[in-house]
Design an enzyme around this catalytic site. Structure first.
Site, mmCIF file in Angstrom:
data_model
loop_
_atom_site.group_PDB
_atom_site.id
_atom_site.type_symbol
_atom_site.label_atom_id
_atom_site.label_comp_id
_atom_site.label_asym_id
_atom_site.label_seq_id
_atom_site.Cartn_x
_atom_site.Cartn_y
_atom_site.Cartn_z
ATOM 1 C CG HIS A 107 79.889 51.167 17.453
ATOM 2 N ND1 HIS A 107 79.679 51.034 18.812
ATOM 3 C CD2 HIS A 107 81.142 50.711 17.237
ATOM 4 C CE1 HIS A 107 80.748 50.516 19.381
ATOM 5 N NE2 HIS A 107 81.661 50.318 18.446
ATOM 6 C CG HIS A 239 83.404 44.065 23.189
ATOM 7 N ND1 HIS A 239 84.577 43.442 22.875
ATOM 8 C CD2 HIS A 239 83.053 44.788 22.094
ATOM 9 C CE1 HIS A 239 84.930 43.767 21.628
ATOM 10 N NE2 HIS A 239 84.023 44.583 21.139
ATOM 11 C CG HIS A 280 79.417 43.229 20.805
ATOM 12 N ND1 HIS A 280 80.371 42.455 20.221
ATOM 13 C CD2 HIS A 280 79.696 44.507 20.441
ATOM 14 C CE1 HIS A 280 81.203 43.219 19.530
ATOM 15 N NE2 HIS A 280 80.806 44.479 19.640
ATOM 16 C CG ASP A 408 82.083 48.127 14.313
ATOM 17 O OD1 ASP A 408 82.683 48.828 15.151
ATOM 18 O OD2 ASP A 408 81.916 46.906 14.448
HETATM 19 ZN ZN LIG Z 1 81.511 46.181 18.527
#
Ligand SMILES: [Zn+2]
Length: 470
Positions: A107, A239, A280, A408
């Site tokens: 990610h 999300h 999430h 992230d």
């Molecule tokens: Zn995220």
């Protein structure tokens, strides 16, 4: 606002429900943290690396490590209770293992950063140059030995209410394709695990697309299938917000996990060969997805709840199920998810957020008060050691074959020392080696495991055939 929204990663579980109905921009509101722990000047040192001999590099790396560590010592001092762990120093052996490994990150939010900071205009930024305001650029991807990246096609969850979720997601997918076309000697789109291996062998960075949140499909399997056709190879089921068909970790539950349509989404993803992403989502959604899926799932950017109690993290009871499922939990580097004390501050912040929201009806006053609270409650950045603690915990509970990396980067602003940007992955390799992990295990953690999961998901899709009719 991208940064602000991405702080939504920080919302805390005990308050589930308290925010239901609030728009995300309100819920997650205001800048929480300062910028990267590492100053731009450190990055510029790294540009010189190709010019240096290996011995000099080692020296430099230890220097950078110490200097980064010193900075962290300053800003994390109030929360520091445990004795500080020494900076990781890269060895020849670790670098050899690292260079041989696929290094696949689950990610990265560079596309959203480019949308926010550069209006999605690639002519306004040169990713071949160091970009001090980003955590990602080409020199540092190369430095970090990245072989494949899932680029996030993220759009805010409140587009589910305001409209335009699918359109904006298409724009982000388009942006990812344009990035790849802009630097054809660096990136190439990958549609399969075989593609990833071929592209990496050619010295390029295999680029895959992850859709971050089921709101992007606007309750349409046709849109889901179209995203797959455009290159999406995973979709995070939610999300920050609970959807019509799936509960999020940071919102009030409405379905006890997945609705019947949510189960249908999972099945359709299986049929297509798109990985189901349980980052999430609520624990009930994780379990429902694991019950529904026929293919391995991933958590594209989630850490271990037993180590840091944030609702976005994966609890042990689910780690055990991920092992049975042959899935992979890809550890998130965000300080607020990985450092135990920081996860606690996040929980406190959420309670404070709620109290301040009730106290101030005026938006500007509320935001000012929240900023003041946040300034008074800084979170500790932690270090690469904290992230490796999560990797080791998941390896202990689920097995080393079920761990991966999902940084992230460019979606969060507070990151551990020695994990400040995409150049830093070798420190993880080194620390895993220091803790006695085998080269095979490390290879899997760095990317071999998620590559296997993707390959198995492709096999499930092939076995399924194209007979399903929607
Ligand atoms: Zn995220």
């Amino acid at each position: 606002m991208m940064r602000e929204l991405k702080y939504s990663e920080a919302v805390s579980k005990p308050d589930l429900g308290a925010t239901a109905g609030l728009p995300s921009s309100e819920r997650f509101g205001v800048a929480l943290l300062d910028k990267l722990a590492v100053a731009p000047d450190v990055g510029s040192i790294w540009v010189l690396k190709p010019l240096l001999g290996f011995a000099a590099l080692l020296l430099l790396v230890s220097f950078v490590g110490v200097s980064r560590s010193a900075r962290a010592g300053e800003d994390s001092a109030p929360a520091a209770k445990k004795p500080a762990r020494p900076p990781v120093v890269l060895s020849d052996e670790a670098l050899r293992i690292h260079r041989a490994a696929p290094v696949i990150d689950g990610h990265n939010d560079l596309p959203w950063e480019l949308r926010q900071k550069h209006q999605s205009l690639l002519s306004s930024i040169d990713l071949r140059q160091q970009q001090p305001t980003l955590q990602t650029d080409i020199p540092r991807l190369r430095q970090g030995g990245v072989g494949a990246q899932f680029w996030s096609a993220y759009v805010p969850a409140d587009t589910a209410r305001t409209g335009g979720a699918a359109r904006q997601t298409l724009e982000q997918i388009d942006l990812i394709h344009r990035i790849v076309r802009q630097y054809p000697d660096v990136f190439e789109m990958a549609a399969t695990a075989d593609d990833v291996e071929r592209i990496r062998a050619a010295g390029k960075i295999a680029s895959l697309i992850g859709i971050e949140g089921g709101h992007s499909i606007e309750n349409s399997l046709g849109v889901l299938r179209s995203f797959y056709e455009l290159g999406a190879r995973y979709m995070t089921l939610t999300h920050a917000d609970t959807l019509d068909w799936a509960d999020a970790a940071t919102d009030a539950p409405r379905h006890g996990g997945l609705s019947l349509f949510g189960i249908e989404v999972v099945r359709e993803m299986n049929r297509l060969g798109m990985l189901v992403d349980i980052s999430h989502v609520s624990v009930d959604t994780m379990k429902a997805a694991l019950r529904a899926t026929k293919a391995p799932v991933i958590a594209s950017h989630s850490s271990a709840y037993s180590i840091a109690q944030h609702p976005r993290n994966v609890p042990d009871e689910v780690l055990v199920l991920v092992k049975e499922n042959r899935g992979v939990v890809m550890v998130n580097f965000f300080s607020g998810f990985v450092v135990p004390e920081s996860a606690q501050v996040m929980a406190d912040m959420f309670a404070a957020h709620r109290a301040l929201r009730a106290k101030y009806t005026d938006d500007a006053e509320f935001k000012k008060a929240l900023v003041a609270w946040q300034a008074a409650h800084p979170i500790a950045a932690g270090t690469v050691h904290d992230v490796v603690d999560h990797i080791e915990h998941i390896a202990k509970v689920a097995g080393a074959e079920h761990v991966g990396l999902g940084s992230d980067f460019d979606g969060v602003t507070k990151v551990p020392v020695q994990l400040e940007d995409v150049s830093c992955y070798p420190y993880i390799t080194q620390e895993l080696l220091n803790r006695g992990h085998s080269a095979d295990e490390i290879n899997g953690i760095l990317g071999g495991n998620v590559l296997r999961a993707l390959r198995e998901a492709e096999q499930v899709a092939r076995d399924w055939g194209n007979s399903a009719d929607h």
